[in-house]
Design an enzyme around this catalytic site. Sequence first.
Site, PDB file in Angstrom:
ATOM      1  N   HIS A  67       0.773  -1.233  -0.170  1.00  0.00           N
ATOM      2  CA  HIS A  67       0.064   0.101  -0.109  1.00  0.00           C
ATOM      3  C   HIS A  67       0.819   1.172   0.043  1.00  0.00           C
ATOM      4  O   HIS A  67       0.506   2.090   0.985  1.00  0.00           O
ATOM      5  CB  HIS A  67      -0.954  -0.017   1.271  1.00  0.00           C
TER       6      HIS A  67
ATOM      7  N   GLU B 281      -2.315  -1.393  -5.619  1.00  0.00           N
ATOM      8  CA  GLU B 281      -2.051  -2.264  -4.962  1.00  0.00           C
ATOM      9  C   GLU B 281      -2.487  -3.690  -5.640  1.00  0.00           C
ATOM     10  O   GLU B 281      -3.713  -3.996  -5.862  1.00  0.00           O
ATOM     11  CB  GLU B 281      -3.168  -2.287  -3.569  1.00  0.00           C
TER      12      GLU B 281
END
Length: 259
Positions: free
Chosen positions: A91, A224
């Site tokens: 992330h 992501e």
Amino acid sequence: MRRVAIRYLLLAGCVTGGHKGFDKVIWEVAEYNQGDNPSITFKYHSRDGEEGYPGSVSLTATYALTSKTTLTLEMEGVPENKPTPINLAQHTYWNLSGHNSGTILDHTIQISANHITPVDQNSIPTGEITPVKGTPFDFTTESKIGSRIHEIGIGYDHNYVLDCGDEKSNGLKHAAKLKDPISKRVLDLWTNAPGVQFYTANYVNGVVGKGGAVYEKHGAACLETQGFPNAINQPNFPLVVVRPGEKYKHSMLFEFSAE
């Protein structure tokens, strides 16, 4: 049949692994190497029942600088005694303009996806897989992030189906190309995962960071790579359950350049 209670956040979804996901636990250093191509491996043992998930799992994450302009991340998980869902994501918040340089709305992005997995009012994928052509979600060619963001509410936070990218000899598929038009810096992301969550920092609001800089909404973009969210409940999505004797492997390659 044993009932498993998973912690739920944001009304109806288990986000970042639960109340205390793997981002909030201490990982141990398992190995590190110095030299021209340094690397470091972290490990964590998830016990049976942690955050409601079944089974114990041994996890590793290895970061390596494979050249002056490339970074790899290899994440692996091995269930020890029970089948369990494993869907690890990375992330990082990217702003290629540099630190404290405003928003990424003028960055361009190309995503190697002809489809997305639409979400319901709680941001949970419904099980549909719909084409992006003719919609504000279409980044099959390079487009400015901010050009159509106002058409979809507060910003992008959607899983893209990686179905049209180039593929390297090692099997990694091209996921996305992010570019800053001012510095000309470029990030190309490659992965073996079936999807990528494109997120434009919609909920970042007044976060104080390095040197006292204040990070605001759309101050960065996240890419992501992942299995599809809610795959555990959608039989048409790629499987995310890993069984004892199997190994979960998630690879990412970050290539940096200038154009």
